[in-house]
Structures are given as structure tokens and as C-alpha cells.
Design an enzyme around this catalytic site. Structure first.
Site, PDB file in Angstrom:
ATOM      1  N   HIS A  17     -14.583  -1.963  10.333  1.00 16.13           N
ATOM      2  CA  HIS A  17     -15.138  -3.040  11.165  1.00 16.13           C
ATOM      3  C   HIS A  17     -16.554  -3.404  10.695  1.00 16.13           C
ATOM      4  O   HIS A  17     -16.905  -4.579  10.622  1.00 16.13           O
ATOM      5  CB  HIS A  17     -15.253  -2.590  12.631  1.00 16.13           C
ATOM      6  CG  HIS A  17     -13.960  -2.288  13.315  1.00 16.13           C
ATOM      7  ND1 HIS A  17     -13.719  -1.106  13.983  1.00 16.13           N
ATOM      8  CD2 HIS A  17     -12.828  -3.028  13.460  1.00 16.13           C
ATOM      9  CE1 HIS A  17     -12.503  -1.136  14.508  1.00 16.13           C
ATOM     10  NE2 HIS A  17     -11.937  -2.276  14.200  1.00 16.13           N
ATOM     11  N   LYS A  41      -4.563  -1.944  28.145  1.00 17.64           N
ATOM     12  CA  LYS A  41      -4.698  -0.740  27.319  1.00 17.64           C
ATOM     13  C   LYS A  41      -5.635   0.252  28.014  1.00 17.64           C
ATOM     14  O   LYS A  41      -6.506  -0.142  28.782  1.00 17.64           O
ATOM     15  CB  LYS A  41      -5.322  -1.108  25.968  1.00 17.64           C
ATOM     16  CG  LYS A  41      -4.390  -1.831  25.030  1.00 17.64           C
ATOM     17  CD  LYS A  41      -5.062  -1.932  23.661  1.00 17.64           C
ATOM     18  CE  LYS A  41      -4.320  -2.868  22.732  1.00 17.64           C
ATOM     19  NZ  LYS A  41      -5.077  -3.123  21.485  1.00 17.64           N
ATOM     20  N   ARG A  90      -6.107  -5.880   6.463  1.00 16.56           N
ATOM     21  CA  ARG A  90      -6.093  -4.673   5.627  1.00 16.56           C
ATOM     22  C   ARG A  90      -4.958  -4.701   4.628  1.00 16.56           C
ATOM     23  O   ARG A  90      -5.118  -4.423   3.450  1.00 16.56           O
ATOM     24  CB  ARG A  90      -5.967  -3.423   6.501  1.00 16.56           C
ATOM     25  CG  ARG A  90      -7.211  -3.097   7.268  1.00 16.56           C
ATOM     26  CD  ARG A  90      -6.948  -2.112   8.356  1.00 16.56           C
ATOM     27  NE  ARG A  90      -5.948  -2.614   9.284  1.00 16.56           N
ATOM     28  CZ  ARG A  90      -5.624  -2.063  10.437  1.00 16.56           C
ATOM     29  NH1 ARG A  90      -6.202  -0.942  10.795  1.00 16.56           N
ATOM     30  NH2 ARG A  90      -4.724  -2.594  11.232  1.00 16.56           N
ATOM     31  N   SER A 128      -8.742   2.324  13.960  1.00 16.81           N
ATOM     32  CA  SER A 128      -9.273   3.107  15.090  1.00 16.81           C
ATOM     33  C   SER A 128      -8.211   4.072  15.594  1.00 16.81           C
ATOM     34  O   SER A 128      -8.518   5.186  16.024  1.00 16.81           O
ATOM     35  CB  SER A 128      -9.691   2.169  16.233  1.00 16.81           C
ATOM     36  OG  SER A 128     -10.702   1.309  15.811  1.00 16.81           O
TER      37      SER A 128
HETATM   38  O1  PNS Z   1      -8.950  -4.839  17.550  1.00 14.51           O
HETATM   39  P1  PNS Z   1      -7.645  -5.420  17.992  1.00 14.51           P
HETATM   40  O2  PNS Z   1      -7.038  -4.603  19.115  1.00 14.51           O
HETATM   41  O3  PNS Z   1      -6.689  -5.641  16.852  1.00 14.51           O
HETATM   42  O4  PNS Z   1      -7.987  -6.874  18.599  1.00 14.51           O
HETATM   43  C1  PNS Z   1      -6.997  -7.660  19.211  1.00 14.51           C
HETATM   44  C2  PNS Z   1      -7.631  -8.841  19.959  1.00 14.51           C
HETATM   45  C3  PNS Z   1      -8.694  -8.364  20.929  1.00 14.51           C
HETATM   46  C4  PNS Z   1      -8.294  -9.787  18.971  1.00 14.51           C
HETATM   47  C5  PNS Z   1      -6.504  -9.611  20.692  1.00 14.51           C
HETATM   48  O5  PNS Z   1      -5.723  -8.705  21.407  1.00 14.51           O
HETATM   49  C6  PNS Z   1      -7.043 -10.674  21.636  1.00 14.51           C
HETATM   50  O6  PNS Z   1      -7.554 -11.672  21.230  1.00 14.51           O
HETATM   51  N1  PNS Z   1      -6.905 -10.383  22.946  1.00 14.51           N
HETATM   52  C7  PNS Z   1      -7.413 -11.250  23.990  1.00 14.51           C
HETATM   53  C8  PNS Z   1      -6.253 -11.973  24.680  1.00 14.51           C
HETATM   54  C9  PNS Z   1      -5.828 -13.153  23.837  1.00 14.51           C
HETATM   55  O7  PNS Z   1      -6.601 -14.039  23.535  1.00 14.51           O
HETATM   56  N2  PNS Z   1      -4.539 -13.154  23.470  1.00 14.51           N
HETATM   57  C10 PNS Z   1      -3.955 -14.230  22.740  1.00 14.51           C
HETATM   58  C11 PNS Z   1      -3.892 -13.957  21.265  1.00 14.51           C
HETATM   59  S1  PNS Z   1      -2.295 -14.448  20.742  1.00 14.51           S
END
Ligand code: PNS
Length: 162
Positions: A17, A41, A90, A128
Site C-alpha cells: 500500500h 467485515k 498485483r 493484508s
Molecule cells: O482494500 P480493499 O478491501 O480491497 O478495498 C475495497 C474497497 C474499500 C475499495 C471497496 O470495497 C469499496 O469501495 N467499498 C465501498 C463500497 C462501494 O463503493 N462499493 C461499490 C464498489 S463496486
């Protein structure tokens, strides 16, 4: 003014990150790291702890700001006045999910584009989730996260290192 939001869980922040943050801060005028407060989560770290670790780890990059958010990333990005999302890629295994997410976001917010940075090779394997898995068995995570984060993670799993 080019402003981007880098949304994520950052539970915990890894060297992968931090690599994406440093490189996207070079491209953007301002980078807002958005730490998701996700009810669904159960994170290892509270959102305050995650924000705090990111603060410390990015204090030397003047155009980076750390914020927490809940709800949709597009709503957060709009509130921040951002024109871009930053996401790290990645490997090919990330692609399906990232493509789906970026296209969904683009339909909801056509004015916000997603920029993908490929993770530096030395961090291509890193997540993570694996950091937490290794730490939960008392394994050495010092190659994956900065010392402060290592200490915090190991303490969460009941291990204390000198
Ligand atoms: O670090 P991560 O868990 O891969 O991040 C995922 C994240 C936070 C970017 C994604 O889950 C997100 O944007 N969540 C907020 C809800 C949202 O906007 N969902 C629609 C995306 S399709």
C-alpha cells in the site's frame, strides 16, 4: 488540481500500500487515502487505528491526507472533489474484481476515472490477509509491514516482540 482518492480497507497497511501511496502522490496534486469503515467485515484494527497508522507512515509526504469513510467510494470521492480513484493491481487474480469495481463506479460516477498502478515487483505477492494469517501463527511479518505496524499486529495476536 488533480485530486485522487485511494480507497481501501488497509487492515493493516502494508509496504505494498505504501508503495502505491508514494507513487500516486507523485502523479497527483493531492491524494486522499480513504479508509473504509465497513460494517460487514470484522477488521483486526478499528478504523481509528488504521487511520492513525497510515498517518504516521505517510507523514513525510506533504500532499497525502488520510480520511475514513463509510458507504460508497464514489460518494466519498465526490465529497472530496476527487476526479480519480487509485487502485493497485498485483496480479491477474486482482483484475476481475478491480475491473468490476471500476466499471460499476464509472457508471455511478462517470466523472471519476480509476487509475491502476501495478504493484512494484517486490510487493506483488503481498496482502493484508496473508500478513494477518502469518502473524496469527506467530510468524515473522517484518518483510511485509513497517516496524510500528508489525508491533501492533503481533500485539493483536497476543505476541510481543522486544
Ligand atoms: O482494500 P480493499 O478491501 O480491497 O478495498 C475495497 C474497497 C474499500 C475499495 C471497496 O470495497 C469499496 O469501495 N467499498 C465501498 C463500497 C462501494 O463503493 N462499493 C461499490 C464498489 S463496486
Amino acid at each position: 488540481m488533480k485530486r485522487a482518492v485511494y480507497p481501501g480497507s488497509f487492515d493493516p497497511v502494508t509496504y505494498g500500500h505504501l508503495d502505491i501511496i508514494a507513487r500516486s502522490a507523485e502523479i497527483m496534486d493531492e491524494l486522499v487515502v480513504g479508509v473504509l469503515m465497513n460494517q460487514a467485515k470484522t477488521p483486526l484494527f478499528s478504523v481509528e487505528e488504521r487511520v492513525n497508522m497510515l498517518h504516521i507512515m505517510t507523514k513525510n509526504i506533504s500532499n497525502v491526507r488520510i480520511e475514513s469513510f463509510s458507504g460508497l467510494s464514489v460518494d466519498f470521492a465526490r465529497k472530496e472533489g476527487a476526479g480519480f480513484f487509485i487502485r493497485g493491481l498485483r496480479a491477474i487474480t486482482d483484475f476481475d474484481y478491480e475491473l468490476q469495481m471500476s466499471q460499476t463506479n464509472r457508471i455511478m460516477a462517470p466523472e471519476i476515472d480509476t487509475i491502476f498502478l501495478t504493484t512494484s515487483l517486490q510487493y506483488a505477492y503481498l496482502s493484508s490477509t496473508t500478513v494477518k494469517e502469518v502473524a496469527s501463527y506467530g510468524g515473522d511479518i517484518s518483510n511485509f509491514v513497517p516496524p510500528l505496524v508489525e508491533k501492533a499486529v503481533m500485539e493483536k495476536f497476543g505476541y510481543s516482540r522486544p
